[in-house]
Design a protein around this motif. Structure first.
Motif, short mmCIF file in Angstrom:
data_model
loop_
_atom_site.label_atom_id
_atom_site.label_comp_id
_atom_site.label_asym_id
_atom_site.label_seq_id
_atom_site.Cartn_x
_atom_site.Cartn_y
_atom_site.Cartn_z
N THR A 283 0.81 -1.22 0.00
CA THR A 283 0.00 0.00 0.00
C THR A 283 0.85 1.27 0.00
N GLU A 284 2.19 1.12 0.07
CA GLU A 284 3.05 2.31 0.07
C GLU A 284 4.20 2.10 -0.90
N GLY A 285 4.82 3.21 -1.27
CA GLY A 285 5.99 3.15 -2.14
C GLY A 285 5.63 3.04 -3.60
N LYS A 286 6.64 2.79 -4.43
CA LYS A 286 6.39 2.84 -5.88
C LYS A 286 5.58 1.65 -6.37
N ASP A 287 5.55 0.56 -5.61
CA ASP A 287 4.76 -0.61 -6.02
C ASP A 287 3.37 -0.65 -5.36
N ALA A 288 3.00 0.46 -4.74
CA ALA A 288 1.71 0.51 -4.03
C ALA A 288 0.55 0.19 -4.97
N ILE A 289 -0.37 -0.59 -4.47
CA ILE A 289 -1.57 -0.95 -5.23
C ILE A 289 -2.76 -0.27 -4.57
N THR A 290 -3.51 0.47 -5.35
CA THR A 290 -4.73 1.11 -4.85
C THR A 290 -5.93 0.34 -5.37
N LEU A 291 -6.76 -0.12 -4.46
CA LEU A 291 -7.95 -0.86 -4.85
C LEU A 291 -9.14 0.10 -4.89
N ILE A 292 -9.93 -0.04 -5.94
CA ILE A 292 -11.08 0.86 -6.11
C ILE A 292 -12.33 0.16 -5.59
N ASP A 293 -12.97 0.79 -4.62
CA ASP A 293 -14.20 0.23 -4.06
C ASP A 293 -15.35 0.39 -5.04
N PRO A 294 -16.34 -0.50 -4.92
CA PRO A 294 -17.51 -0.34 -5.77
C PRO A 294 -18.27 0.95 -5.46
N VAL A 295 -19.03 1.41 -6.44
CA VAL A 295 -19.93 2.55 -6.25
C VAL A 295 -21.05 2.16 -5.30
#
Ligand SMILES: [Ca+2]
Ligand SMILES: [Ca+2]
Length: 392
Positions: A283-295
């Protein structure tokens, strides 16, 4: 009657007025004598007022004009090519027409084949609106490790590119972690330029696809982290809606953005999946992955499998204008979701209550797809082979 009586009377009347203004439509069979086995979707034959209806078993029918019809003519029989091991989720799962169909006759289908088990996205050409069975051109052949979660329903975007959702391959809890793997075509929304060629591919890769420069990643990927999208829909504003069927807890609706990671199988809906087999989430740094929650999501208290829908743009039900209409395959609930231009949920109202019991025989209404017909109104296809529409 005093003034205060008048005020009380006005207050007492108010809820009735509101109730009238927001009365839900009813759901009525549109073709009482017609049964199309396992209807998957409908499509308007471009340049005509003919509508086609896709049966999962492999036949595309012409939807009759006569509401009392008991039979539908066949437009295209694909049963020789569509091979089915488990007919619950395998079969002919999608149909869409090229934006320039009226000049080039091209259309696209997505279907299952066996030995090896795979999903095929093919192009065909129709001549004078009659499909040429010799014209098939395979665009994608995606190996399917399991019989379920094949997704499908290819659709063209306003950019002229073809989008297709693939599903995570199947079984449960994404055992092979396809959805987060950018090397795998499974658990994705892919975006192809079917009017050009890139290298030896039978299609082109749009230059602005998000992972085109990521080493090892499939250049076809537009978005990822999907489980079993059932319903991919571009609305008039160009927003891409995707209903994603959940595992055991949550059903979800997403607005898809370029390169977005929609969470599966780290998360089911907006909740961590305890059985996730993925590596720990960075979740941090250049390899961080952001997950998008549903609407929007709903729990299995209200259903078991989301059936994606369409944004209503018809005239007959002004109160539904601009709302995303969707339902649940098992419970029979149908809802209207209102989302603002920033993708934030405003409201979610029930259009049709849940089926009376869990007995499938007693509750034949099980929506498989919501589609838009030429006059802008909706068809609601049901697993029992019936086609419903809204009535006042
Ligand atoms: Ca599968
Ligand atoms: Ca998700």
């Amino acid at each position: 009657m005093t003034l205060s009586h008048h005020i009380i009377a006005a207050i007492l009347t108010l809820p009735l007025v509101l109730a009238t203004a927001t009365a839900s439509p009813t759901f009525v069979p549109a073709f009482p004598n017609l049964t199309i086995k396992k209807p998957v979707t409908t499509a308007i034959l471009p340049g005509t007022d003919t509508e086609l209806i896709v049966a999962q078993g492999g036949i595309i029918y012409i939807l009759p004009k006569d509401r009392n019809a008991s039979e539908a003519a066949i437009w295209f029989d694909l049963t020789e090519r569509v091979t089915i091991d488990k007919d619950f989720e395998e079969g002919l799962l999608g149909l869409t027409f090229h934006p320039n169909y009226t000049s080039n006759g091209k259309f696209y289908v997505y279907y299952s084949r066996q030995d090896p088990k795979r999903s095929i996205l093919s192009e065909f050409v129709a001549i004078d609106n009659k499909p040429d069975p010799t014209s098939e051109r395979h665009l994608l052949e995606i190996r399917q490790p399991f019989w379920n979660h094949n997704s499908g329903l290819p659709t063209f975007g306003p950019d002229g590119y073809l989008y297709v959702s693939t599903g995570d391959g199947g079984n449960g809890n994404d055992p092979l972690t396809h959805s987060q793997n950018l090397f795998s075509p499974l658990g994705k929304i892919l975006r192809l330029d079917i009017d050009t060629r890139s290298g030896d591919l039978p299609y082109g890769i749009p230059a602005d696809n998000p992972f085109i420069a990521t080493p090892g990643a499939l250049a076809e990927i537009w978005a990822y982290g999907m489980r079993n999208p059932w319903g991919l829909h571009f609305d008039k504003k160009g927003r891409l809606w995707c209903a994603d069927v959940g595992q055991a807890m949550w059903e979800e609706i997403n607005l898809i953005t370029k390169g977005g990671n929609y969470g599966w199988s780290y998360r089911e809906g907006a909740h961590d999946l305890a059985l996730s087999r993925n590596p720990p989430l960075t979740t941090e740094g250049k390899d961080a992955i952001t997950l998008i929650d549903p609407v929007h999501e709903y729990s299995h208290a209200d259903g078991i499998s989301i059936t994606g829908g369409v944004v209503y743009q018809g005239d007959a039900f002004p109160e539904l204008q601009g709302k995303y209409i969707y339902g649940d395959w098992k419970s029979g609930f149908v809802w209207a979701l209102t989302v603002d231009d920033d993708g934030k949920k405003i409201s979610n109202t029930i259009l049709r209550p849940r089926n009376a019991t869990d007995d499938k025989k007693a509750n034949s209404f099980q929506p498989t797809m919501f589609t838009t017909r030429p006059d802008g109104e909706l068809w609601i296809l049901s697993w029992d082979g019936k086609i419903y529409e809204l009535a006042k």
